[in-house]
Design a protein around this motif. Sequence first.
Motif, PDB file in Angstrom:
ATOM      1  N   LEU A 260      -9.090   6.750 -12.029  1.00  0.00           N
ATOM      2  CA  LEU A 260      -8.767   5.802 -11.100  1.00  0.00           C
ATOM      3  C   LEU A 260      -9.226   4.402 -11.282  1.00  0.00           C
ATOM      4  CD1 LEU A 260      -7.909   8.022  -7.787  1.00  0.00           C
ATOM      5  CD2 LEU A 260      -6.357   7.207  -9.642  1.00  0.00           C
ATOM      6  N   ALA A 261     -10.518   4.359 -11.409  1.00  0.00           N
ATOM      7  CA  ALA A 261     -11.128   3.090 -11.455  1.00  0.00           C
ATOM      8  C   ALA A 261     -10.959   2.051 -12.625  1.00  0.00           C
ATOM      9  CB  ALA A 261     -12.807   3.307 -11.521  1.00  0.00           C
ATOM     10  N   LEU A 262     -10.413   2.669 -13.734  1.00  0.00           N
ATOM     11  CA  LEU A 262      -9.864   1.571 -14.692  1.00  0.00           C
ATOM     12  C   LEU A 262      -8.637   1.174 -14.565  1.00  0.00           C
ATOM     13  CD1 LEU A 262     -13.015   2.859 -16.148  1.00  0.00           C
ATOM     14  CD2 LEU A 262     -11.679   2.089 -18.185  1.00  0.00           C
ATOM     15  N   PRO A 263      -7.623   1.957 -14.316  1.00  0.00           N
ATOM     16  CA  PRO A 263      -6.484   1.606 -13.954  1.00  0.00           C
ATOM     17  C   PRO A 263      -6.328   0.418 -12.558  1.00  0.00           C
ATOM     18  CG  PRO A 263      -6.289   3.795 -14.172  1.00  0.00           C
ATOM     19  CD  PRO A 263      -7.703   3.352 -13.946  1.00  0.00           C
ATOM     20  N   MET A 264      -7.381   0.676 -11.808  1.00  0.00           N
ATOM     21  CA  MET A 264      -7.334  -0.180 -10.719  1.00  0.00           C
ATOM     22  C   MET A 264      -8.003  -1.709 -11.184  1.00  0.00           C
ATOM     23  SD  MET A 264      -8.966   1.939  -7.563  1.00  0.00           S
ATOM     24  CE  MET A 264      -7.599   2.949  -6.517  1.00  0.00           C
ATOM     25  N   LEU A 265      -8.977  -1.617 -12.247  1.00  0.00           N
ATOM     26  CA  LEU A 265      -9.467  -2.786 -12.914  1.00  0.00           C
ATOM     27  C   LEU A 265      -8.470  -3.456 -13.625  1.00  0.00           C
ATOM     28  CD1 LEU A 265     -11.925  -4.832 -13.407  1.00  0.00           C
ATOM     29  CD2 LEU A 265     -12.752  -2.923 -14.925  1.00  0.00           C
TER      30      LEU A 265
ATOM     31  N   MET B 277      -9.661 -10.664  -2.372  1.00  0.00           N
ATOM     32  CA  MET B 277      -8.511  -9.849  -1.315  1.00  0.00           C
ATOM     33  C   MET B 277      -7.469  -9.242  -2.143  1.00  0.00           C
ATOM     34  SD  MET B 277      -5.854 -11.868   1.301  1.00  0.00           S
ATOM     35  CE  MET B 277      -4.720 -12.209  -0.081  1.00  0.00           C
ATOM     36  N   MET B 278      -7.541  -9.692  -3.493  1.00  0.00           N
ATOM     37  CA  MET B 278      -6.403  -9.049  -4.329  1.00  0.00           C
ATOM     38  C   MET B 278      -7.030  -7.840  -4.763  1.00  0.00           C
ATOM     39  SD  MET B 278      -3.629 -10.754  -4.968  1.00  0.00           S
ATOM     40  CE  MET B 278      -2.971 -12.571  -4.943  1.00  0.00           C
ATOM     41  N   LEU B 279      -8.173  -7.581  -4.738  1.00  0.00           N
ATOM     42  CA  LEU B 279      -8.711  -6.182  -4.900  1.00  0.00           C
ATOM     43  C   LEU B 279      -8.247  -5.050  -4.142  1.00  0.00           C
ATOM     44  CD1 LEU B 279     -10.716  -4.631  -6.713  1.00  0.00           C
ATOM     45  CD2 LEU B 279     -12.510  -5.164  -5.172  1.00  0.00           C
ATOM     46  N   VAL B 280      -7.900  -5.241  -2.792  1.00  0.00           N
ATOM     47  CA  VAL B 280      -7.401  -4.450  -1.693  1.00  0.00           C
ATOM     48  C   VAL B 280      -5.763  -4.579  -1.595  1.00  0.00           C
ATOM     49  CG1 VAL B 280      -9.556  -4.371  -0.675  1.00  0.00           C
ATOM     50  CG2 VAL B 280      -7.782  -5.812   0.107  1.00  0.00           C
TER      51      VAL B 280
ATOM     52  N   TRP C 157       0.698  -1.092   0.049  1.00  0.00           N
ATOM     53  CA  TRP C 157      -0.166   0.074   0.102  1.00  0.00           C
ATOM     54  C   TRP C 157       1.087   1.263   0.076  1.00  0.00           C
ATOM     55  CZ3 TRP C 157      -3.803  -1.945   4.492  1.00  0.00           C
ATOM     56  CH2 TRP C 157      -4.763  -2.900   3.885  1.00  0.00           C
ATOM     57  N   ALA C 158       2.067   1.218  -0.222  1.00  0.00           N
ATOM     58  CA  ALA C 158       3.137   2.265   0.044  1.00  0.00           C
ATOM     59  C   ALA C 158       2.620   3.426  -1.041  1.00  0.00           C
ATOM     60  CB  ALA C 158       4.467   2.007  -0.181  1.00  0.00           C
ATOM     61  N   PRO C 159       2.178   3.003  -2.257  1.00  0.00           N
ATOM     62  CA  PRO C 159       2.014   4.180  -3.214  1.00  0.00           C
ATOM     63  C   PRO C 159       0.839   4.864  -2.893  1.00  0.00           C
ATOM     64  CG  PRO C 159       2.795   2.156  -4.259  1.00  0.00           C
ATOM     65  CD  PRO C 159       2.662   1.762  -2.827  1.00  0.00           C
TER      66      PRO C 159
END
Length: 279
Positions: free
Chosen positions: A219-224, A137-140, A61-63
Amino acid sequence: MAVSSPFPDDPVGPGGLAAFFAVTFAITWAIIGSYVLWPEAMTARFGEISGAHPFFFLATWAPAIAAFAVVLLWGGVAGLRGFLSRLLLWRCPAPWWAFILAGIPLVFMAGSLIKGGPLLAPLPPEGAGPVVMLMLMMLVLGPIEEFGWRGVAQPILQRHVAPIWAGAIIGTAWGLWHMPAFYLAGVVFAEWSFLPFFLGNIVLAILVTPIFNAARGSLALPMLFHWQLINPFWPDAQPWDTWILIAVAVVVVWWTRDLMFRREGAVTEVIPGHGGAQP
């Protein structure tokens, strides 16, 4: 109190970018580096490191931690609310949605078949349930990094260089940021070769760049996109997935060359409503 930026209408300036990279590397390299250099002492005091260890989450989570700190410092609470509003940006041309939802899985499947592996990752004896839980879990985990890479670094870099070079810079930093994990026993990186992974990070950062800009800084699409890269249902295709992605990236860069090699039209906002995309 928010720190002022030297760029008019841009709350987060180049100082914020430097702070983001410094905090990101400091957190992750300090945690993982301590386990690499002093494994017995760290294990005795904090327990053996693994993908489920709290320190592993903190390092991953550092970034995001760095991004939130930078946005709060430069933009205040109001700036953070604006920054998080980018999670609601979902509109993007259909080909990019198809690439995220179908193209990425096909890359992993093709790479696995080339190396003689399965189309999907083998299920454990308990069935698909644990894999579904792992997928959630990978989602977070990995996707949370995008608050930093695409949330802060990409817009600021695109004020100064063309999108393709912004993606390449972030990909290089992204790859180097992972390096200590390759010397750490007990995590998946220890079983991989660093060079293909490093090249893959650069390629992936370039590939997500036109999606990011097409979605106006979402931010949503890069996360997906990131979530698909670590989806436990997709088989291990290292290193062939990297070589396939390089070929895909060449096609994508050529297809979007009018946008990838110039700054005009690139997203440059960290906080929406401050500066906008270049005309």
